[in-house]
Design an enzyme around this catalytic site. Structure first.
Site, PDB file in Angstrom:
ATOM      1  N   HIS A 158       0.868  -1.225   0.050  1.00  0.00           N
ATOM      2  CA  HIS A 158      -0.038  -0.018  -0.093  1.00  0.00           C
ATOM      3  C   HIS A 158       0.711   1.192  -0.121  1.00  0.00           C
ATOM      4  O   HIS A 158       0.308   2.549  -0.127  1.00  0.00           O
ATOM      5  CB  HIS A 158      -0.984  -0.022   1.281  1.00  0.00           C
ATOM      6  CG  HIS A 158      -1.782  -1.280   1.171  1.00  0.00           C
ATOM      7  ND1 HIS A 158      -2.866  -1.215   0.120  1.00  0.00           N
ATOM      8  CD2 HIS A 158      -2.349  -2.147   2.031  1.00  0.00           C
ATOM      9  CE1 HIS A 158      -3.703  -2.483   0.511  1.00  0.00           C
ATOM     10  NE2 HIS A 158      -3.280  -2.894   1.788  1.00  0.00           N
ATOM     11  N   ASP A 193      -3.062 -10.431  -2.360  1.00  0.00           N
ATOM     12  CA  ASP A 193      -3.545 -10.131  -1.015  1.00  0.00           C
ATOM     13  C   ASP A 193      -4.940  -9.987  -1.094  1.00  0.00           C
ATOM     14  O   ASP A 193      -5.352  -9.720  -2.149  1.00  0.00           O
ATOM     15  CB  ASP A 193      -2.640  -8.838  -0.704  1.00  0.00           C
ATOM     16  CG  ASP A 193      -2.947  -8.734   0.665  1.00  0.00           C
ATOM     17  OD1 ASP A 193      -2.175  -8.721   1.725  1.00  0.00           O
ATOM     18  OD2 ASP A 193      -3.942  -7.721   1.193  1.00  0.00           O
ATOM     19  N   ASP A 282      -4.420 -12.925   4.049  1.00  0.00           N
ATOM     20  CA  ASP A 282      -5.720 -12.383   4.504  1.00  0.00           C
ATOM     21  C   ASP A 282      -6.859 -12.609   3.765  1.00  0.00           C
ATOM     22  O   ASP A 282      -7.919 -12.530   3.859  1.00  0.00           O
ATOM     23  CB  ASP A 282      -5.464 -10.836   4.797  1.00  0.00           C
ATOM     24  CG  ASP A 282      -4.808 -10.026   3.520  1.00  0.00           C
ATOM     25  OD1 ASP A 282      -4.255 -10.637   2.727  1.00  0.00           O
ATOM     26  OD2 ASP A 282      -4.592  -8.714   3.710  1.00  0.00           O
TER      27      ASP A 282
END
Length: 342
Positions: A158, A193, A282
């Site tokens: 990010h 992800d 995740d």
């Protein structure tokens, strides 16, 4: 498979973040390392301490201004009367034509996209060694290893060139891909992800020399909201070198694998000869940030599909948060990848 890790990555210990306006305990905890290292130990990996490549490879991705910010902001923040223990922004400029501030509060808003990337006195050191971990993993693969695993923490995908966000400070996957490019390879980054790799996309969006592919929960109603939509294809020289594959919330193994297929084909069509897998655990059905429904055996199937590309591969740890199955999910992915990638 060799695993790269530096103990300095444990020092960054964020306490809080805001979620829907609520202050909550930050899930990007040092304890993640112990769960992931447990999987590495069960797999029998050799653990390698990263070499120090200096700031040069980091500065090939991140601006000097941003690196300076990360190095000094906590000291500046601590001098502000009544400031919080961690650096957490409370104001953000519209970046277009915004003047560069001198105050700690202004700097935090300028270089931090959200309230999920608090900065402490230990953050810069941990982020620095997280990047060095990815760089050393790239060295191993560039040196002839078929694959390597970089246990990079804090994560990176990010982080933009001059902007922290979403628990991320230095973009480890982008830094590793840039190092591969500098070594004469044609790299692709495949991000699996739960969340879109918006920082990675932003770094390479106007470039055609690194392919970026991300499969993730549909951002129309999920973090990072503003990036990761299917129509985002790149711009200028990068047009067509960015592929987003958003999935409906709750998508499980079969849907994830079906969604991944065009991403794998795009890597092949790009002519990549070096692959960086930005590995988030995740997407797991029981992850605290719950968005997708991948099972523990599903991670093995995802790994086998990626290994089928047959490319020299660096696996860089991104997300995946504390739950009883975290280590088992990594073990499932890496074990399957090793078996299939021979």
């Amino acid at each position: 498979m060799q695993t790269v890790f530096h103990p300095a990555q444990r020092a960054h210990d964020p306490k809080n973040f805001l979620s829907s306006g609520m202050r909550k305990p930050n899930p990007e905890q040092p304890a993640r390392i112990y769960a992931l290292m447990g999987a590495v130990e069960r797999l029998g990996h050799e653990v390698v301490t990263p070499a120090d490549h200096g700031l040069g490879p980091i500065a090939a991705i991140h601006t000097a201004e941003y690196i300076s910010f990360l190095r000094r902001i906590h000291g500046l923040w601590a001098a502000v009367p009544g400031a919080s223990e961690e650096v957490i922004p409370n104001i953000h400029p519209g970046r277009q034509e915004a003047s560069y501030p001198s105050s700690a509060v202004g700097l935090a808003g300028y270089h931090m996209a959200d309230t999920a990337c608090p900065i402490s006195a230990d953050t810069f050191g941990s982020a620095y060694w997280s990047a060095q971990t990815a760089l050393t993993g790239a060295d191993l693969v560039l040196g002839g290893a078929k694959h390597a695993y970089a246990l990079s923490r804090p994560p990176g995908h990010h982080a933009f060139a001059d902007l922290a966000g979403g628990f991320c400070f230095f973009n480890n996957s982008a830094i590793a891909a840039q190092a591969a490019l500098a070594a004469g390879r044609r790299p692709a980054i495949l991000d699996v992800d739960l969340h879109h790799g918006n920082g990675t996309q932003g770094i390479f969006y106007a470039r055609g020399d690194v392919l970026t592919v991300s499969i993730h929960a549909d951002p129309s109603g999920f973090y990072p909201f503003f990036w990761g939509h299917a129509q985002e294809r790149g711009t200028g020289a990068g047009l067509g070198a960015n592929l987003n594959l958003p999935l409906p919330r709750g998508t499980s193994d079969e849907g994830f694998l079906a969604g991944l297929e065009p991403g794998l084909q795009r890597v092949t069509d790009f002519g990549a000869d070096f692959l960086v897998v930005a590995l988030g655990l995740d997407p797991f059905e029981g992850d605290p940030l719950a968005g997708l429904g991948v099972t523990t055996p599903g991670f093995a199937r995802i790994a086998a599909a990626i290994a089928g590309l047959g490319l020299p591969t660096l696996i860089v740890q991104e997300g995946g948060y504390l739950c009883p199955e975290l280590g088992a999910n990594l073990e499932s992915f890496l074990g399957s990848f090793e078996t299939a990638h021979r």
